[in-house]
Motif scaffolding. Structure first.
Motif: not given
Lengths: 285, 285
Positions: A5-27
């Motif tokens: 269960h503790d992996c759930y928040p971690c996946f969201l953090q990873q998704a967000l970090r990967a998104a930002r690292l590739t230059g994803a805008d807010e949308a």
């Protein structure tokens, strides 16, 4: 290792970090987060964390285009590790037990990991810690015996830069080694370029790709030729948490070298964060 | 304050912590996580973090029964704060500027907060830090002037135990104070029992409930009688992050006293983590 269960928040953090690292805008970040929420709602109960991570990163690639966001970090990690290489090599050569020290140094290199954090700890400090630290899981004695009974080793790489530390261990192995990297970039996992930059071609019989673009070794995503190697190799050494997560219950023995950097893996291994592990998982040889 | 992408993983962590604190087994934790994933998929774009937190905690109550999981932590916080009360009171009385010091001590008490962590920092160390630290937002001068022009103050409480630190500030206010607590338990937010345990009845004209069971002050969830008080009070003092998050754009001036304990609030306030804030938000008086 199953998803906790503790992996759930971690996946969201990873998704967000990967998104930002590739230059994803807010949308774009929003689209990636929403997709990750849906993934988490529809997970197979026996999925491993790297399987979900793979799907998250595949979706980031889809939305943002096939980039290699960790390219610069990987090159820098290799440079930093190569700068330590001569010093580490002479430490090993002057040691009473070069193989034992090289194994610890390869584990020290496992600190290079951008899956959960954007910064890594100081490499040299990590070396100094890991060469003294007691193992939380210690199968080094059966490993040495095993090594003397085989004629080849399959060595599953983890991250770029860590490759240099692996090279120091491979130099001490008495049999030919096939070093295995990912076929396409995922996080800072080593691909062929990273293995070559570490000078691995000078030490290994061959360097091969596993056919996949996931962290760890998800056999169903790997190539047929890799799976045959994996199934027939008399000794498999696997580096890092993701290999442990994906291979600890595949039904063949794998010798895992890693540092515990995730609380859930620590719980699974009954080892506190920061522990070092040199253990056989699957069935014992 | 609107919901930031970084809040998504934090909500899942809060849901899991609340679930475990109420004794949820693995299956119940799973139900609560899945519900939280669905909540995050269907959020209104202008929702504030406490609004989602409210829905998460309401669902935990539904699944696990109406418990008060923080009851013991709240009682202990109040005891710990009361143990410091005589010493803090004489510090204030001997100070050159008792009101200024009491304001800082009330902010120091804002360290008591179980929303994001299970442990709080040492109370006395926090007092020593906060009484010296420069304000990141400092409207204390207009506040003092404002205080001299009003005949009453509405004071919105935050957490149990912090109530004792608020009492020390209220003792220094020259006008009658109405102290506002939550109507039902949510996290470690103060309810009537906690205000009374802090001895607030001796210092305030009245202690009232706001009609809601959410952190912060979500006006739409509050009672009509509270909303009238809120709209007509000549000066509102609001403690803590959740009050800032829910009241910083309601269209009336609110004087917020808080410590920055969340990176997103820090970003919003342009103040690093650990900053102390004494600022008017909404329109300036």
């Amino acid at each position: 290792l199953k998803i906790h269960h503790d992996c759930y928040p971690c996946f969201l953090q990873q998704a967000l970090r990967a998104a930002r690292l590739t230059g994803a805008d807010e949308a774009q970040q929003h689209v990636i987060l929403q997709h990750t929420l849906a993934l988490l709602q529809n997970m197979q109960p026996d999925a491993t964390p790297p399987e979900i991570g793979y799907q998250v990163h595949q979706f980031v690639h889809e939305v943002m285009g096939n980039q290699d966001p960790y390219l610069e970090k990987k090159r820098l990690s290799t440079q930093q590790a190569l700068a330590l290489y001569p010093k580490l090599r002479s430490m090993i050569q002057q040691s009473d037990d070069p193989l034992a020290l090289a194994m610890r140094i390869s584990i020290a290199g496992n600190i290079i990991d951008f899956a959960m954090k954007d910064q890594i700890a100081d490499l040299w400090e990590t070396v100094e810690r890991v060469i003294q630290q007691p193992y939380a899981v210690d199968d080094t004695a059966p490993f040495k015996a095993h090594l003397n009974s085989v004629n080849q080793v399959l060595f599953l790489a983890d991250n770029a830069g860590e490759t240099v530390f692996d090279r120091l261990l491979i130099e001490q192995l008495p049999v030919p080694v096939t070093y295995v990297v990912k076929s396409k970039p995922i996080l800072n996992d080593a691909v062929m370029e990273d293995a070559l930059a570490a000078g691995m071609d000078a030490e290994c019989e061959s360097i091969v790709e596993n056919g996949s673009q996931s962290t760890g070794t998800i056999l169903s995503l790997c190539s047929e030729s890799f799976r045959i190697r994996f199934e027939t190799a008399p000794l498999v050494i696997a580096k890092g948490q993701a290999n442990y997560e994906t291979l600890s219950s595949v039904g063949r023995s794998v010798f895992c070298l890693l540092q515990v950097k995730c609380p859930m893996i620590g719980e699974d291994l009954k080892a506190p964060m920061g522990s070092i592990i040199a253990g056989y998982f699957g069935f014992h040889p």
